[in-house]
Design a protein around this motif. Structure first.
Motif, PDB file in Angstrom:
ATOM      1  N   SER A  75      21.518  -0.699 -10.864  1.00 24.18           N
ATOM      2  CA  SER A  75      23.633  -1.488 -11.217  1.00 24.18           C
ATOM      3  C   SER A  75      24.171  -1.554  -9.884  1.00 24.18           C
ATOM      4  O   SER A  75      24.433  -3.079  -8.822  1.00 24.18           O
ATOM      5  CB  SER A  75      24.075  -0.331 -11.537  1.00 24.18           C
ATOM      6  OG  SER A  75      23.216   0.653 -13.454  1.00 24.18           O
ATOM      7  N   GLY A  76      23.789  -0.833  -8.665  1.00 24.47           N
ATOM      8  CA  GLY A  76      25.067  -1.487  -8.108  1.00 24.47           C
ATOM      9  C   GLY A  76      24.772  -2.153  -6.735  1.00 24.47           C
ATOM     10  O   GLY A  76      24.973  -2.644  -6.685  1.00 24.47           O
ATOM     11  N   TYR A  77      23.543  -2.137  -6.886  1.00 26.36           N
ATOM     12  CA  TYR A  77      22.404  -3.088  -5.558  1.00 26.36           C
ATOM     13  C   TYR A  77      22.539  -4.257  -6.739  1.00 26.36           C
ATOM     14  O   TYR A  77      22.851  -5.423  -5.257  1.00 26.36           O
ATOM     15  CB  TYR A  77      20.621  -2.465  -5.285  1.00 26.36           C
ATOM     16  CG  TYR A  77      20.429  -3.599  -4.706  1.00 26.36           C
ATOM     17  CD1 TYR A  77      20.391  -3.360  -2.809  1.00 26.36           C
ATOM     18  CD2 TYR A  77      19.803  -4.118  -5.558  1.00 26.36           C
ATOM     19  CE1 TYR A  77      19.707  -4.608  -2.308  1.00 26.36           C
ATOM     20  CE2 TYR A  77      18.186  -5.074  -4.890  1.00 26.36           C
ATOM     21  CZ  TYR A  77      18.559  -5.531  -3.225  1.00 26.36           C
ATOM     22  OH  TYR A  77      17.847  -6.185  -2.675  1.00 26.36           O
ATOM     23  N   LEU A  78      22.354  -4.223  -7.376  1.00 27.97           N
ATOM     24  CA  LEU A  78      22.073  -5.891  -8.069  1.00 27.97           C
ATOM     25  C   LEU A  78      23.361  -6.730  -7.576  1.00 27.97           C
ATOM     26  O   LEU A  78      23.441  -7.467  -8.228  1.00 27.97           O
ATOM     27  CB  LEU A  78      21.336  -5.738  -9.145  1.00 27.97           C
ATOM     28  CG  LEU A  78      19.558  -5.384  -9.579  1.00 27.97           C
ATOM     29  CD1 LEU A  78      18.526  -5.076 -10.699  1.00 27.97           C
ATOM     30  CD2 LEU A  78      18.601  -6.538  -8.829  1.00 27.97           C
ATOM     31  N   LEU A  79      24.416  -5.889  -8.986  1.00 30.49           N
ATOM     32  CA  LEU A  79      25.850  -5.780  -8.888  1.00 30.49           C
ATOM     33  C   LEU A  79      26.220  -7.083  -7.530  1.00 30.49           C
ATOM     34  O   LEU A  79      26.820  -8.065  -7.360  1.00 30.49           O
ATOM     35  CB  LEU A  79      26.211  -5.319  -9.276  1.00 30.49           C
ATOM     36  CG  LEU A  79      28.425  -5.466  -9.717  1.00 30.49           C
ATOM     37  CD1 LEU A  79      28.091  -6.109 -11.119  1.00 30.49           C
ATOM     38  CD2 LEU A  79      29.046  -4.320 -10.719  1.00 30.49           C
ATOM     39  N   SER A  80      25.836  -6.118  -6.749  1.00 31.85           N
ATOM     40  CA  SER A  80      26.321  -7.062  -5.260  1.00 31.85           C
ATOM     41  C   SER A  80      26.139  -8.051  -4.879  1.00 31.85           C
ATOM     42  O   SER A  80      26.225  -9.211  -4.503  1.00 31.85           O
ATOM     43  CB  SER A  80      25.610  -6.006  -3.743  1.00 31.85           C
ATOM     44  OG  SER A  80      24.415  -6.002  -3.693  1.00 31.85           O
ATOM     45  N   VAL A  81      24.059  -8.272  -5.336  1.00 29.19           N
ATOM     46  CA  VAL A  81      23.585  -9.159  -4.767  1.00 29.19           C
ATOM     47  C   VAL A  81      24.064 -10.483  -5.941  1.00 29.19           C
ATOM     48  O   VAL A  81      23.854 -11.313  -5.446  1.00 29.19           O
ATOM     49  CB  VAL A  81      21.920  -9.078  -5.159  1.00 29.19           C
ATOM     50  CG1 VAL A  81      21.027  -9.963  -5.101  1.00 29.19           C
ATOM     51  CG2 VAL A  81      21.780  -8.294  -4.298  1.00 29.19           C
ATOM     52  N   TYR A  82      23.968 -10.267  -7.161  1.00 30.26           N
ATOM     53  CA  TYR A  82      24.350 -11.422  -8.565  1.00 30.26           C
ATOM     54  C   TYR A  82      25.073 -11.814  -7.889  1.00 30.26           C
ATOM     55  O   TYR A  82      26.177 -13.324  -8.017  1.00 30.26           O
ATOM     56  CB  TYR A  82      24.100 -11.289  -9.622  1.00 30.26           C
ATOM     57  CG  TYR A  82      22.737 -11.020 -10.107  1.00 30.26           C
ATOM     58  CD1 TYR A  82      21.770  -9.996  -9.361  1.00 30.26           C
ATOM     59  CD2 TYR A  82      22.941 -11.461 -11.352  1.00 30.26           C
ATOM     60  CE1 TYR A  82      20.551 -10.448 -10.014  1.00 30.26           C
ATOM     61  CE2 TYR A  82      21.310 -11.076 -11.933  1.00 30.26           C
ATOM     62  CZ  TYR A  82      19.951 -10.636 -10.614  1.00 30.26           C
ATOM     63  OH  TYR A  82      19.134 -10.565 -11.617  1.00 30.26           O
ATOM     64  N   TYR A  83      26.957 -11.054  -7.261  1.00 30.32           N
ATOM     65  CA  TYR A  83      28.197 -11.806  -7.158  1.00 30.32           C
ATOM     66  C   TYR A  83      27.733 -12.487  -6.108  1.00 30.32           C
ATOM     67  O   TYR A  83      28.609 -13.311  -5.725  1.00 30.32           O
ATOM     68  CB  TYR A  83      29.590  -9.957  -6.984  1.00 30.32           C
ATOM     69  CG  TYR A  83      29.400 -10.239  -8.379  1.00 30.32           C
ATOM     70  CD1 TYR A  83      30.504 -11.187  -9.844  1.00 30.32           C
ATOM     71  CD2 TYR A  83      29.623  -9.106  -9.002  1.00 30.32           C
ATOM     72  CE1 TYR A  83      31.220 -11.003 -10.315  1.00 30.32           C
ATOM     73  CE2 TYR A  83      29.930  -8.953 -10.766  1.00 30.32           C
ATOM     74  CZ  TYR A  83      30.721  -9.756 -10.853  1.00 30.32           C
ATOM     75  OH  TYR A  83      31.183 -10.012 -12.830  1.00 30.32           O
ATOM     76  N   ALA A  84      27.569 -11.772  -4.841  1.00 29.96           N
ATOM     77  CA  ALA A  84      27.364 -12.721  -3.843  1.00 29.96           C
ATOM     78  C   ALA A  84      27.061 -14.078  -3.939  1.00 29.96           C
ATOM     79  O   ALA A  84      27.842 -14.815  -3.248  1.00 29.96           O
ATOM     80  CB  ALA A  84      26.317 -11.639  -2.448  1.00 29.96           C
ATOM     81  N   ILE A  85      25.322 -13.744  -4.421  1.00 29.72           N
ATOM     82  CA  ILE A  85      24.868 -15.687  -4.843  1.00 29.72           C
ATOM     83  C   ILE A  85      25.724 -16.045  -5.685  1.00 29.72           C
ATOM     84  O   ILE A  85      26.336 -17.403  -5.247  1.00 29.72           O
ATOM     85  CB  ILE A  85      23.936 -15.439  -5.757  1.00 29.72           C
ATOM     86  CG1 ILE A  85      22.906 -14.811  -4.569  1.00 29.72           C
ATOM     87  CG2 ILE A  85      23.238 -16.963  -6.116  1.00 29.72           C
ATOM     88  CD1 ILE A  85      21.667 -13.996  -4.237  1.00 29.72           C
ATOM     89  N   GLN A  86      26.803 -15.390  -6.704  1.00 27.67           N
ATOM     90  CA  GLN A  86      27.435 -16.274  -7.408  1.00 27.67           C
ATOM     91  C   GLN A  86      28.909 -16.786  -6.719  1.00 27.67           C
ATOM     92  O   GLN A  86      29.592 -18.270  -6.851  1.00 27.67           O
ATOM     93  CB  GLN A  86      28.163 -15.180  -8.533  1.00 27.67           C
ATOM     94  CG  GLN A  86      28.875 -16.545  -9.584  1.00 27.67           C
ATOM     95  CD  GLN A  86      29.131 -15.190 -10.683  1.00 27.67           C
ATOM     96  OE1 GLN A  86      30.127 -14.535 -10.553  1.00 27.67           O
ATOM     97  NE2 GLN A  86      28.595 -15.716 -11.876  1.00 27.67           N
ATOM     98  N   LEU A  87      29.167 -16.066  -5.919  1.00 20.87           N
ATOM     99  CA  LEU A  87      30.758 -16.560  -4.863  1.00 20.87           C
ATOM    100  C   LEU A  87      29.622 -17.338  -3.972  1.00 20.87           C
ATOM    101  O   LEU A  87      30.795 -18.439  -3.122  1.00 20.87           O
ATOM    102  CB  LEU A  87      30.694 -15.545  -3.648  1.00 20.87           C
ATOM    103  CG  LEU A  87      31.467 -14.449  -5.152  1.00 20.87           C
ATOM    104  CD1 LEU A  87      31.888 -13.227  -3.759  1.00 20.87           C
ATOM    105  CD2 LEU A  87      32.575 -15.226  -5.423  1.00 20.87           C
ATOM    106  N   GLY A  88      28.746 -17.894  -3.858  1.00 21.55           N
ATOM    107  CA  GLY A  88      28.090 -19.225  -2.630  1.00 21.55           C
ATOM    108  C   GLY A  88      27.358 -18.666  -1.630  1.00 21.55           C
ATOM    109  O   GLY A  88      27.382 -19.436  -0.975  1.00 21.55           O
ATOM    110  N   VAL A  89      26.880 -17.747  -1.518  1.00 16.16           N
ATOM    111  CA  VAL A  89      26.682 -16.795  -0.351  1.00 16.16           C
ATOM    112  C   VAL A  89      25.275 -17.263  -1.041  1.00 16.16           C
ATOM    113  O   VAL A  89      24.678 -17.329  -1.818  1.00 16.16           O
ATOM    114  CB  VAL A  89      26.152 -15.512  -0.141  1.00 16.16           C
ATOM    115  CG1 VAL A  89      25.326 -14.936   0.606  1.00 16.16           C
ATOM    116  CG2 VAL A  89      27.704 -15.186   0.032  1.00 16.16           C
ATOM    117  N   SER A  90      23.941 -17.840  -0.115  1.00 17.17           N
ATOM    118  CA  SER A  90      22.567 -18.308  -0.237  1.00 17.17           C
ATOM    119  C   SER A  90      22.177 -17.099  -0.129  1.00 17.17           C
ATOM    120  O   SER A  90      22.127 -16.621   0.405  1.00 17.17           O
ATOM    121  CB  SER A  90      21.876 -19.519   0.356  1.00 17.17           C
ATOM    122  OG  SER A  90      21.198 -18.608   2.390  1.00 17.17           O
ATOM    123  N   SER A  91      20.708 -17.104  -1.218  1.00 18.65           N
ATOM    124  CA  SER A  91      19.657 -16.651  -1.540  1.00 18.65           C
ATOM    125  C   SER A  91      19.271 -15.691  -0.236  1.00 18.65           C
ATOM    126  O   SER A  91      19.185 -14.812  -0.410  1.00 18.65           O
ATOM    127  CB  SER A  91      18.215 -17.040  -3.005  1.00 18.65           C
ATOM    128  OG  SER A  91      17.871 -17.978  -2.113  1.00 18.65           O
TER     129      SER A  91
END
Length: 297
Positions: A75-91
């Protein structure tokens, strides 16, 4: 066998960043995560009812620890990854920031798990960090002013969450069967992400087929492949070796993202890839005869 499992682990774990990128344009991160875990949790619970062997001997305390591990590592790990990518940070950049994890885990492995890191392994870990930094600077520079600088700190929080889960698992008094642990983790994530999506008014999935394509990708590759292999290799090989493979996630994801989405991949990225590969070789050659997690328990 471990070499093949390591290759599969790197590819499957890296696919999670690509899947997050696939789903980023179709729905909110909470929506994507909710529908990634709800069907998965239902299938795992149904499978648990048919096979009770994995659950034999599981105490309430063991289950509670696994709930905490799932909340941190999924939960904690994935939420951070998904929101970062949603904000425009590249994969690729998101994977690169997560690449700092081996240094954090390596520094804490000795005092917390009694898995001490040799000098050569430390050399490899710092070499890996140099590779990560090389590619991060290149990707962040290519993004220009389109992404807020604070967005790059979000994956760092997710990395810390995964490290915390790893040590919580490592200090468990006894191992839990992987099937039971995966079921508890996924049910925990399904509950947490559903509550988040409902609270945000984003629980209804879009009708777009690309959303369900991304969801299927995320269920099969990173969840069963990457997440399952992470805990399997952790028990077989020990913390330092497994976390060193994390250095490969960044360059592999960067190459994958460049081919699939046209993300930046230049000379610096190529150099970072080479340095990351060198780091893995150095750490594996300098390993100490340390018992893996399952034995150290």
């Amino acid at each position: 066998m471990n070499a093949l499992l390591s290759v599969a682990f790197v590819l499957c774990w890296s696919s999670g960043f690509i899947g997050a990128k696939l789903g980023a344009g179709t729905a909110d991160a909470s929506t994507l995560l909710m529908w990634r875990f709800l069907p998965l949790a239902a299938v795992l619970v149904a499978a648990a009812a048919l096979s009770r062997k994995a659950w034999r001997g599981l105490t309430l305390r063991d289950a509670g620890r696994q709930v905490a591990i799932g909340a941190l590592s999924q939960s904690g790990y994935l939420l951070s990854v998904y929101y970062a990518i949603q904000l425009g940070v590249s994969s690729g950049t998101t994977a690169l920031i997560d690449g700092v994890q081996p240094l954090v885990a390596g520094a804490l492995a000795g005092p917390l798990l009694r898995q001490y890191v040799s000098r050569r392994q430390w050399l490899g870990l710092w070499l890996g960090l140099a590779g990560v930094a090389t590619v991060t600077v290149a990707d962040a520079g290519a993004s220009g002013a389109d992404v807020s600088r604070w967005a790059y700190f979000i994956p760092f929080l997710g990395m810390l969450s995964l490290v915390a889960a790893t040590f919580l698992e490592g200090r468990s008094p006894r191992p839990v069967a992987p099937r039971a642990a995966l079921t508890i983790h996924c049910v925990t994530s399904a509950v947490l992400f559903s509550a988040l999506a409902v609270g945000a008014g984003a629980a209804v999935p879009p009708a777009d087929s690309s959303f369900w394509t991304a969801t299927a990708w995320l269920v099969v590759l990173p969840t069963f492949g990457g997440y399952g292999l992470y805990w399997l290799l952790l028990r077989r090989s020990g913390l330092t070796e497994v976390n060193t493979l994390m250095f490969l996630m960044a360059p592999v994801t960067a190459v994958w993202g460049a081919l699939m989405f046209g993300e930046h991949f230049g000379l610096q990225t190529a150099i970072g890839l080479a340095v990351g590969l060198a780091a893995v070789v150095v750490v594996r050659r300098g390993r100490n005869p340390v018992a893996p997690l399952a034995a150290s328990r």
